[in-house]
Design an enzyme around this catalytic site. Structure first.
Site, PDB file in Angstrom:
ATOM      1  N   LYS A  81       0.825  -1.216   0.000  1.00 49.17           N
ATOM      2  CA  LYS A  81       0.000   0.000   0.000  1.00 49.17           C
ATOM      3  C   LYS A  81       0.856   1.262   0.000  1.00 49.17           C
ATOM      4  CE  LYS A  81      -1.807   1.918   3.941  1.00 49.17           C
ATOM      5  NZ  LYS A  81      -1.662   3.374   4.034  1.00 49.17           N
ATOM      6  N   ASN A  82       1.803   1.335   0.921  1.00 48.22           N
ATOM      7  CA  ASN A  82       2.521   2.603   1.065  1.00 48.22           C
ATOM      8  C   ASN A  82       3.522   2.859  -0.057  1.00 48.22           C
ATOM      9  OD1 ASN A  82       0.991   3.360   3.206  1.00 48.22           O
ATOM     10  ND2 ASN A  82       2.450   2.681   4.774  1.00 48.22           N
ATOM     11  N   ARG A 118      -3.884  10.363   3.585  1.00 49.07           N
ATOM     12  CA  ARG A 118      -2.642  10.916   4.090  1.00 49.07           C
ATOM     13  C   ARG A 118      -1.670  11.170   2.924  1.00 49.07           C
ATOM     14  NH1 ARG A 118      -0.680  13.884   7.886  1.00 49.07           N
ATOM     15  NH2 ARG A 118       1.525  13.547   8.197  1.00 49.07           N
ATOM     16  N   CYS A 121      -5.358   8.589   8.695  1.00 45.54           N
ATOM     17  CA  CYS A 121      -5.585   8.056  10.035  1.00 45.54           C
ATOM     18  C   CYS A 121      -5.098   9.039  11.084  1.00 45.54           C
ATOM     19  CB  CYS A 121      -4.842   6.732  10.218  1.00 45.54           C
ATOM     20  SG  CYS A 121      -5.577   5.387   9.289  1.00 45.54           S
ATOM     21  N   ARG A 172       0.682  14.597  13.295  1.00 49.09           N
ATOM     22  CA  ARG A 172       1.292  14.122  12.046  1.00 49.09           C
ATOM     23  C   ARG A 172       1.646  15.338  11.184  1.00 49.09           C
ATOM     24  NH1 ARG A 172      -1.644   9.041   9.463  1.00 49.09           N
ATOM     25  NH2 ARG A 172       0.438   8.738   8.599  1.00 49.09           N
ATOM     26  N   PRO A 173       2.674  16.081  11.605  1.00 47.04           N
ATOM     27  CA  PRO A 173       3.016  17.299  10.863  1.00 47.04           C
ATOM     28  C   PRO A 173       3.659  16.983   9.522  1.00 47.04           C
ATOM     29  CG  PRO A 173       4.654  16.884  12.571  1.00 47.04           C
ATOM     30  CD  PRO A 173       3.612  15.795  12.697  1.00 47.04           C
ATOM     31  N   ILE A 174       3.712  17.983   8.635  1.00 47.16           N
ATOM     32  CA  ILE A 174       4.438  17.791   7.374  1.00 47.16           C
ATOM     33  C   ILE A 174       5.443  18.925   7.161  1.00 47.16           C
ATOM     34  CG2 ILE A 174       2.725  16.350   6.198  1.00 47.16           C
ATOM     35  CD1 ILE A 174       1.801  18.899   4.720  1.00 47.16           C
ATOM     36  N   ASP A 197       3.465   0.345  12.093  1.00 47.62           N
ATOM     37  CA  ASP A 197       2.226  -0.122  11.459  1.00 47.62           C
ATOM     38  C   ASP A 197       1.879  -1.564  11.840  1.00 47.62           C
ATOM     39  OD1 ASP A 197       1.990   2.338  10.307  1.00 47.62           O
ATOM     40  OD2 ASP A 197       2.788   1.740   8.364  1.00 47.62           O
ATOM     41  N   ILE A 220       7.208   5.979  17.468  1.00 44.48           N
ATOM     42  CA  ILE A 220       7.070   6.807  16.258  1.00 44.48           C
ATOM     43  C   ILE A 220       5.929   7.813  16.401  1.00 44.48           C
ATOM     44  CG2 ILE A 220       6.828   6.775  13.736  1.00 44.48           C
ATOM     45  CD1 ILE A 220       9.319   5.259  14.776  1.00 44.48           C
ATOM     46  N   ARG A 230      -9.159   0.343   3.465  1.00 45.11           N
ATOM     47  CA  ARG A 230      -8.173   1.278   2.897  1.00 45.11           C
ATOM     48  C   ARG A 230      -6.838   0.583   2.665  1.00 45.11           C
ATOM     49  NH1 ARG A 230      -7.266   6.207   6.416  1.00 45.11           N
ATOM     50  NH2 ARG A 230      -5.465   6.089   5.067  1.00 45.11           N
TER      51      ARG A 230
HETATM   52  N1  EPU Z   1       7.234  13.921  11.448  1.00 44.38           N
HETATM   53  C1  EPU Z   1       7.572  15.186  11.809  1.00 44.38           C
HETATM   54  N2  EPU Z   1       7.560  16.172  10.868  1.00 44.38           N
HETATM   55  C2  EPU Z   1       7.229  15.916   9.581  1.00 44.38           C
HETATM   56  C3  EPU Z   1       6.883  14.617   9.205  1.00 44.38           C
HETATM   57  C4  EPU Z   1       6.894  13.625  10.169  1.00 44.38           C
HETATM   58  O1  EPU Z   1       7.871  15.440  12.975  1.00 44.38           O
HETATM   59  O2  EPU Z   1       7.230  16.860   8.793  1.00 44.38           O
HETATM   60  C5  EPU Z   1       7.244  12.835  12.460  1.00 44.38           C
HETATM   61  C6  EPU Z   1       5.840  12.286  12.706  1.00 44.38           C
HETATM   62  O3  EPU Z   1       5.146  13.058  13.655  1.00 44.38           O
HETATM   63  C7  EPU Z   1       6.137  10.899  13.191  1.00 44.38           C
HETATM   64  C8  EPU Z   1       7.413  10.528  12.429  1.00 44.38           C
HETATM   65  O4  EPU Z   1       7.950  11.738  11.933  1.00 44.38           O
HETATM   66  O5  EPU Z   1       6.437  10.936  14.569  1.00 44.38           O
HETATM   67  C9  EPU Z   1       7.201   9.575  11.282  1.00 44.38           C
HETATM   68  O6  EPU Z   1       6.255  10.103  10.387  1.00 44.38           O
HETATM   69  P1  EPU Z   1       6.351   9.839   8.825  1.00 44.38           P
HETATM   70  O7  EPU Z   1       6.437  11.137   8.138  1.00 44.38           O
HETATM   71  O8  EPU Z   1       7.412   8.834   8.557  1.00 44.38           O
HETATM   72  O9  EPU Z   1       4.948   9.181   8.556  1.00 44.38           O
HETATM   73  P2  EPU Z   1       3.998   9.396   7.342  1.00 44.38           P
HETATM   74  O10 EPU Z   1       4.786   9.672   6.093  1.00 44.38           O
HETATM   75  O11 EPU Z   1       2.918  10.329   7.706  1.00 44.38           O
HETATM   76  C10 EPU Z   1       4.063   6.882   6.618  1.00 44.38           C
HETATM   77  C11 EPU Z   1       3.028   5.834   6.362  1.00 44.38           C
HETATM   78  C12 EPU Z   1       2.377   5.415   7.659  1.00 44.38           C
HETATM   79  C13 EPU Z   1       3.450   4.925   8.620  1.00 44.38           C
HETATM   80  C14 EPU Z   1       4.554   5.972   8.796  1.00 44.38           C
HETATM   81  C15 EPU Z   1       5.736   5.477   9.620  1.00 44.38           C
HETATM   82  C16 EPU Z   1       2.260   6.381   4.167  1.00 44.38           C
HETATM   83  C17 EPU Z   1       1.192   6.929   3.325  1.00 44.38           C
HETATM   84  N3  EPU Z   1       2.033   6.373   5.466  1.00 44.38           N
HETATM   85  O12 EPU Z   1       3.348   7.958   7.222  1.00 44.38           O
HETATM   86  O13 EPU Z   1       1.517   4.336   7.321  1.00 44.38           O
HETATM   87  O14 EPU Z   1       2.870   4.671   9.877  1.00 44.38           O
HETATM   88  O15 EPU Z   1       5.055   6.359   7.505  1.00 44.38           O
HETATM   89  O16 EPU Z   1       6.297   4.340   9.041  1.00 44.38           O
HETATM   90  O17 EPU Z   1       3.288   5.927   3.674  1.00 44.38           O
HETATM   91  C18 EPU Z   1      -0.309   2.884   7.643  1.00 44.38           C
HETATM   92  O18 EPU Z   1       0.024   2.307   6.608  1.00 44.38           O
HETATM   93  O19 EPU Z   1      -1.176   2.425   8.444  1.00 44.38           O
HETATM   94  C19 EPU Z   1       0.334   4.143   7.986  1.00 44.38           C
HETATM   95  C20 EPU Z   1      -0.178   4.971   8.878  1.00 44.38           C
END
Ligand code: EPU
Length: 433
Positions: free
Chosen positions: A22-23, A95, A119, A124-126, A308, A330, A400
């Site tokens: 998926k991811n 997401r 979710c 979950r900042p970006i 996950d 995480i 999903r």
């Molecule tokens: N983080 C920051 N700042 C940012 C981005 C992230 O502080 O700008 C922090 C988050 O708060 C978190 C950590 O970094 O503590 C990891 O977040 P990451 O950005 O890696 O997560 P994501 O990209 O939002 C993806 C997967 C998630 C999975 C996480 C961790 C996708 C679409 N989603 O999310 O998948 O949990 O990586 O491996 O790829 C799932 O499949 O159920 C799922 C939630």
């Protein structure tokens, strides 16, 4: 409304085949927008996140055709600057909509997209994604629920990620394909789908080196073309079925996996007393008549234990012989499902990021609600182990990320069915009791 109804207590036995990741899929589908041509993506999981994404692509001028259930052709030749404003009702649940930014910024140098959904399990900042785009010379404006990112041109630079974010790594990698010179991402995420997305982009003509390590170097190229690509198997789906075998004291051969991706879980299952064997593309988990042992698990970035799989593992720990400990490193609030597990008789206390799981619990079926995707998977595992009937609502979350979950589990001998409530519910209950 649909529900899953499970009559638990049957050991799972047999063979199962894992779908595409998926991811990786939700990164590679938008990454296709960074190319001009036709991409044929194979081994896609047939799940809501993938189907939902194709509607978004169609709405901005990319032509999406499913050649079969798992093969999608994406033709991006008809896209133009008008494709760079993305508003679609599907985005509120996604997401991975943040990948539209990297892909479209690279190719068109501008993009406006609604803030990502997905979710909800804590902050979950970006910000790191945006920091990366700014280093490449882009301007980022966030207002009225939109993110606007634009640049006259992108220029390579050095980006250190404060945390090894999966999303930020892939997003910056996509935009940097179009930056002049070389971009370095330091403290990059190393998850398997990072490597898969980099391989896809390289097949399209990108120059990305080091994906899967902490330092990724991207040298910009003038443009990307289409390619044919096959997505890797889903590490998390595979892990969920491995734990389904363990929690039911079954014996399941999980096919179409990359055993290396499963090492952190295989090691834990062995530590808990399961017999785990593997070949080139399969893993067998045999827990027949085993007493499961308690253990401690900590979620980490890859190659550590994936967050996950945390809800599913916490559920399995309820069957450990003594007290087990789970540390979620995480996400700040990924224990929302525990109240639901406790309805089935689990004994779990949370203290901040730690869950203390008292085993062994004799679980009994109850009505529960999936609070997110992996939480839903955890409730399915609990239902498979529980005596009596478990009814799970809010299963749109499960859809999903898991393709045909009830068909796959039924093929292993589980008593699980999907029902549409509104009158059918009572009838379904009578049928399974
Ligand atoms: N983080 C920051 N700042 C940012 C981005 C992230 O502080 O700008 C922090 C988050 O708060 C978190 C950590 O970094 O503590 C990891 O977040 P990451 O950005 O890696 O997560 P994501 O990209 O939002 C993806 C997967 C998630 C999975 C996480 C961790 C996708 C679409 N989603 O999310 O998948 O949990 O990586 O491996 O790829 C799932 O499949 O159920 C799922 C939630």
């Amino acid at each position: 409304m649909e529900q899953l109804i499970i009559k638990g207590g049957r050991p799972l036995r047999g063979n199962i085949s894992i779908s595409g990741a998926k991811n990786a899929a939700v990164a590679i589908i938008p990454a296709a927008l960074a190319t001009e041509g036709i991409c044929t993506v194979e081994n896609l999981p047939h799940i809501e996140d993938v189907i939902g994404y194709t509607s978004v692509l169609e709405a901005i001028g990319a032509k999406c055709t499913f050649l079969n259930k798992s093969t999608l052709q994406i033709d991006t030749r008809g896209m133009s600057e008008s494709s760079t404003t993305v508003t679609h009702e599907n985005l509120k649940d996604m997401r991975a909509s943040y990948y539209l930014i990297g892909a479209l910024l690279g190719r068109f140098k501008k993009v406006s997209v609604t803030m990502p959904g997905g979710c909800n399990f804590g902050e979950r900042p970006i910000g790191l994604h945006m920091k990366g785009f700014e280093v490449l010379g882009a301007t980022v404006v966030q207002e009225h629920g939109f993110i606007h990112v634009y640049a006259d041109k992108l220029v390579g630079g050095h980006i250190y990620l404060d945390v090894a974010s999966v999303g930020a790594t892939i997003n910056i990698m996509m935009a940097a394909c179009y930056a002049e010179g070389t971009t370095t991402i330091d403290n990059a995420a190393k998850e398997p789908h990072i490597v898969d997305c980099a391989n896809f982009l390289n097949m399209c003509g990108a120059n990305i080196k080091g994906a899967g390590t902490e330092v990724i170097r991207i040298t910009g190229v003038g443009g990307l073309k289409g390619c044919d690509y096959t997505i890797i198997p889903d590490q998390i789906e595979a892990g969920t079925y491995m734990m389904a075998a363990a929690i039911t004291r079954g014996n399941v051969k999980v096919n179409n996996v990359i055993p290396k991706h499963m090492e952190s879980l295989s090691a834990k299952l062995q530590e808990m007393g399961c017999n785990v064997t593997s070949g080139d593309d399969w893993i067998r988990v045999d827990a027949t008549n085993k007493e499961l042992l308690s253990t401690t698990v900590m979620t980490q970035y890859y190659p550590g234990f994936p967050t996950d799989l945390q809800p599913q593992m916490t559920t399995l720990l309820t069957q450990g012989n003594e007290v087990s400990y789970m540390h979620e490193n995480i996400f700040s609030n990924r224990y929302q499902y525990i109240d639901q597990l406790m309805r089935l008789g689990a004994k779990i206390k949370t203290e901040g990021r730690m869950a203390v799981v008292q085993g062994p619990s004799s679980l009994t079926g109850a009505d529960v609600i999936a609070t997110d995707l992996r939480a839903g998977a955890a409730l399915v595992l609990a239902g498979l182990a529980a005596k009596g009937i478990t009814k799970i609502s809010n299963i749109q979350y499960i859809d999903r990320g898991y393709e045909n979950i009830e068909e796959k589990l039924s093929s292993l001998g589980a008593d699980i069915r999907r029902v549409t409530t509104d009158g059918d519910e009572e009838q379904a209950h009578l049928e399974v009791v």
